[in-house]
Design an enzyme around this catalytic site. Structure first.
Site, PDB file in Angstrom:
ATOM      1  N   ASP A   1      -0.093 -18.357  -4.603  1.00  0.00           N
ATOM      2  CA  ASP A   1       0.234 -17.125  -5.313  1.00  0.00           C
ATOM      3  C   ASP A   1      -1.058 -16.381  -5.626  1.00  0.00           C
ATOM      4  O   ASP A   1      -1.518 -16.364  -6.767  1.00  0.00           O
ATOM      5  CB  ASP A   1       1.019 -17.470  -6.587  1.00  0.00           C
ATOM      6  CG  ASP A   1       1.543 -16.228  -7.294  1.00  0.00           C
ATOM      7  OD1 ASP A   1       1.418 -15.122  -6.733  1.00  0.00           O
ATOM      8  OD2 ASP A   1       2.085 -16.377  -8.405  1.00  0.00           O
TER       9      ASP A   1
ATOM     10  N   GLU B   1       2.525 -10.385  -0.015  1.00  0.00           N
ATOM     11  CA  GLU B   1       2.931  -8.980   0.122  1.00  0.00           C
ATOM     12  C   GLU B   1       4.431  -8.865   0.438  1.00  0.00           C
ATOM     13  O   GLU B   1       4.933  -9.531   1.333  1.00  0.00           O
ATOM     14  CB  GLU B   1       2.130  -8.257   1.222  1.00  0.00           C
ATOM     15  CG  GLU B   1       2.489  -6.768   1.279  1.00  0.00           C
ATOM     16  CD  GLU B   1       1.587  -5.941   2.201  1.00  0.00           C
ATOM     17  OE1 GLU B   1       0.918  -6.525   3.065  1.00  0.00           O
ATOM     18  OE2 GLU B   1       1.583  -4.701   2.018  1.00  0.00           O
TER      19      GLU B   1
ATOM     20  N   ASP C   1       0.855  -1.186   0.000  1.00  0.00           N
ATOM     21  CA  ASP C   1       0.000   0.000   0.000  1.00  0.00           C
ATOM     22  C   ASP C   1       0.895   1.242   0.000  1.00  0.00           C
ATOM     23  O   ASP C   1       2.084   1.149  -0.233  1.00  0.00           O
ATOM     24  CB  ASP C   1      -0.958  -0.020   1.198  1.00  0.00           C
ATOM     25  CG  ASP C   1      -0.215  -0.222   2.506  1.00  0.00           C
ATOM     26  OD1 ASP C   1       0.902   0.324   2.644  1.00  0.00           O
ATOM     27  OD2 ASP C   1      -0.733  -0.932   3.392  1.00  0.00           O
TER      28      ASP C   1
ATOM     29  N   HIS D   1       0.954  -8.961  -3.911  1.00  0.00           N
ATOM     30  CA  HIS D   1      -0.040  -8.068  -3.295  1.00  0.00           C
ATOM     31  C   HIS D   1       0.540  -6.660  -3.255  1.00  0.00           C
ATOM     32  O   HIS D   1       1.250  -6.290  -2.305  1.00  0.00           O
ATOM     33  CB  HIS D   1      -0.340  -8.580  -1.880  1.00  0.00           C
ATOM     34  CG  HIS D   1      -1.319  -7.748  -1.124  1.00  0.00           C
ATOM     35  ND1 HIS D   1      -2.649  -8.057  -1.030  1.00  0.00           N
ATOM     36  CD2 HIS D   1      -1.161  -6.616  -0.400  1.00  0.00           C
ATOM     37  CE1 HIS D   1      -3.275  -7.159  -0.283  1.00  0.00           C
ATOM     38  NE2 HIS D   1      -2.390  -6.272   0.118  1.00  0.00           N
TER      39      HIS D   1
END
Ligand SMILES: *[C@@H]1O[C@H](CO)[C@@H](O)[C@H](O)[C@H]1NC(C)=O
Ligand SMILES: *[C@@H]1O[C@H](CO)[C@@H](O)[C@H](O)[C@H]1NC(C)=O
Ligand SMILES: *[C@@H]1O[C@H](CO)[C@@H](O)[C@H](O)[C@H]1NC(C)=O
Ligand SMILES: *[C@@H]1O[C@H](CO)[C@@H](O)[C@H](O)[C@H]1NC(C)=O
Length: 568
Positions: free
Chosen positions: A511, A520, A138, A464
């Site tokens: 995955d 991530e 993020d 991710h």
């Protein structure tokens, strides 16, 4: 330690402390246990041969071969070049995580300028917070994690400077560290003479940033800035560690290095005073870590005094949580202080406490060995499970770095091994452990997959990560981007060098982009990986014993030799 995270309960009392006697008996002992066992086993084989016959001979020789290949396995499995290639790859991840205005040669085609407005709002006390790194998938910029990542990179550069140079990665890694430290210098008042009153701890609110799935380049909402006023001793000490260690990386750039040292000092002072105000017990490891880095960066004895007071060195109530990570620095501080004892033996008054750190880090190293059963391991090739069941790789990489580095410390100080209770081990055992973990990460695992994107033949394709999962020219809104998160297709952008969180406790890995527990990557994880790769790659003799000590004046006043009787 910053937050209360659940640590695996480790019974540290299970290890007898390596006393001085044990240490010295080790030094005298020339036929260590490892060898004796092999000899006994061979005798047994001979007897069996005589009595039982040819069938058992075959069985026995197979066992020996398996054992031998197992030993050689970790000595030869990855050619040294593999670690170097992985290091080149692993460093690229940091370029993908840059925030702010990117340099023209950032080399990641799908990234552009982002979050240029960070900090810019009416009445802001830190109006320009553009820059720094996103922590993971993020767009949160966490000073705490970023500091640990930068400190790990700086540590590895100080210890293995010429390896980076030989690999042509020195200016790259320096640029990566400076991108972080430049940002840190924006997050508190560097012009303060003595100490500060507040500092930025994070940009981006967890709720918003996790909810929205958009490229950082397209973020158009106002980002929350977290500010610590008169608190956050852990963060301040951690940032002091980052700035102090980086000052040694940039020692040739005197002006910049001095700015970093000044910043580290005022942060550390702030950490100490806010620790007194709060219940600072959870910040104790960062205080040690920041203090020892400041001692190396400045050579000022007051910092050594602080970290070698008995109360800090040995408080049994704080003995849990020895797993070295972005959240717990104790083992790192212990190893750094053991370095001082091994190479410079400063003697009284620090010696007593330095010896305790040395004993403690020996025990940490013992805990990595399978025979001690301190931590669980996965069945397939024994990935160590240092921290519960999720995201194992970054903890394993940190342990791999500490173990390989300690083996260099021991070898260079002519110590052939170390003791775990009554048993002694050669230093290669530490390197074998370190390699076994890194080899697992690089593909020697039951999934036959490399957990580092862009390394090896198979690697995760659904990382991710917002930026990597949305095509460059698609501007999505916060919720509009969810279609890219849910998509079962591979990411459109390859996020080179990213080490993902890793498999579960049974070596199983999915995955899938939607489960951050598998896919991530993090800044701190890649920093530990790169540091471990720097320790394992290249030639053993490229460890740099002296760079760490360059600011430390001679510990003993050098008495000039008496003039020769015939001198005039
Ligand atoms: C981009 O790659 C070039 C060529 O390899 C290198 O010289 C440069 O330092 C890289 N830039 C960054 C910011 O890493
Ligand atoms: C904010 O910081 C960046 C990078 O340090 C710099 O390039 C830029 O000019 C600054 N912006 C303002 C408005 O001062
Ligand atoms: C991994 O490779 C080994 C040996 O090549 C093979 O036996 C095994 O089935 C493979 N595992 C997976 C999950 O592909
Ligand atoms: C990820 O791991 C954490 C901690 O083990 C767990 O609480 C959480 O439910 C997991 N998330 C997913 C999506 O599996």
């Amino acid at each position: 330690m910053r937050r209360e995270v659940e640590m695996q309960d480790v019974d540290w009392t299970a290890f007898p402390k390596p006393s001085e006697e044990m240490q010295s008996s080790w030094l005298l002992q020339h036929s260590p246990k490892v060898k004796k066992k092999t000899t006994i086993r061979k005798h047994t084989c001979a007897w069996t041969l005589a009595f039982v016959g040819i069938v058992v001979v075959i069985a026995c020789s197979i066992t020996i071969r398996v054992r031998k290949t197992h030993r050689q396995h970790y000595q030869q499995q990855q050619p040294p070049e593999a670690y170097s290639i992985a290091l080149h790859t692993g460093l690229k991840f940091f370029n993908s995580q840059r925030s702010g205005h990117l340099p023209d040669d950032n080399n990641v085609t799908w990234r552009g300028d982002s979050c240029m407005q960070d900090g810019k709002y009416p009445g802001s006390i830190h109006p320009n917070l553009s820059g720094g790194y996103y922590d993971g998938g993020d767009a949160i910029k966490s000073n705490f994690k970023m500091s640990f990542a930068m400190t790990m990179l700086s540590w590895s550069v100080i210890e293995y400077h010429s390896k980076y140079q030989q690999l042509g990665e020195l200016s790259h890694v320096e640029g990566i560290i400076k991108w972080g430290t430049d940002y840190f210098l924006k997050t508190f008042d560097t012009s303060a003479a003595d100490t500060i009153h507040d500092m930025v701890s994070q940009v981006g609110r967890v709720g918003t940033e996790r909810y929205c799935w958009m490229r950082p380049e397209d973020i158009d909402y106002e980002r929350h800035v977290h500010i610590c006023i008169g608190e956050c001793p852990s963060l301040a000490a951690e940032m002091a560690a980052a700035l102090a260690s980086a000052s040694m990386v940039f020692s040739e750039n005197v002006a910049y290095s001095q700015r970093l040292i000044h910043g580290a000092k005022i942060l550390y002072k702030y950490a100490e005073s806010s620790m007194k105000e709060k219940d600072g017990s959870s910040s104790w490891d960062e205080l040690l870590w920041g203090g020892v880095w400041l001692y190396y960066a400045t050579g000022e004895v007051s910092y050594l005094d602080r970290v070698t007071t008995l109360a800090l060195a040995h408080d049994p109530s704080r003995d849990s949580g020895h797993v070295f990570s972005w959240n717990t620095k104790l083992a790192g501080a212990q190893l750094l202080m053991t370095r001082l004892r091994l190479f410079l033996s400063p003697g009284y008054p620090a010696e007593e406490v330095l010896r305790q750190y040395h004993d403690q880090i020996s025990i940490v190293m013992c805990s990595y060995l399978p025979s001690f059963n301190t931590f669980k391991r996965t069945k397939g090739r024994g990935l160590i499970r240092l921290q519960g069941d999720a995201q194992p790789l970054e903890y394993a990489a940190n342990a791999a770095f500490l173990a390989a580095l300690y083996s260099d410390y021991l070898d260079v100080s002519d110590t052939r091994g170390w003791s775990c209770g009554p048993n002694s081990y050669f230093t290669y055992v530490l390197r074998d452990f370190s390699r076994s973990q890194i080899d697992y990460i690089l593909g020697k695992n039951p999934q036959n997959i490399s957990y580092v994107v862009g390394f090896g033949e198979r690697y995760p394709k659904q990382v991710h990560h917002r930026g990597a999962s949305i095509p460059k020219n698609r501007k999505e809104s916060c919720k509009g981007g969810w279609i890219w998160r849910e998509s079962s297709k591979d990411n459109p952008n390859v996020i080179e060098g990213a080490m993902v969180a890793g498999p579960d406790g049974h070596d199983v890995f999915y995955d899938v982009r939607t489960n951050a527990n598998y896919t991530e990557p993090t800044l701190t994880g890649n920093a530990g990986l790169v540091a471990a790769l720097a320790a394992l790659s290249g030639e053993r003799n490229m460890f740099d014993k002296n760079r760490m000590f360059s600011a430390i004046p001679p510990l003993f006043p050098t008495v000039p030799p008496p003039p020769a009787p015939w001198a005039p």
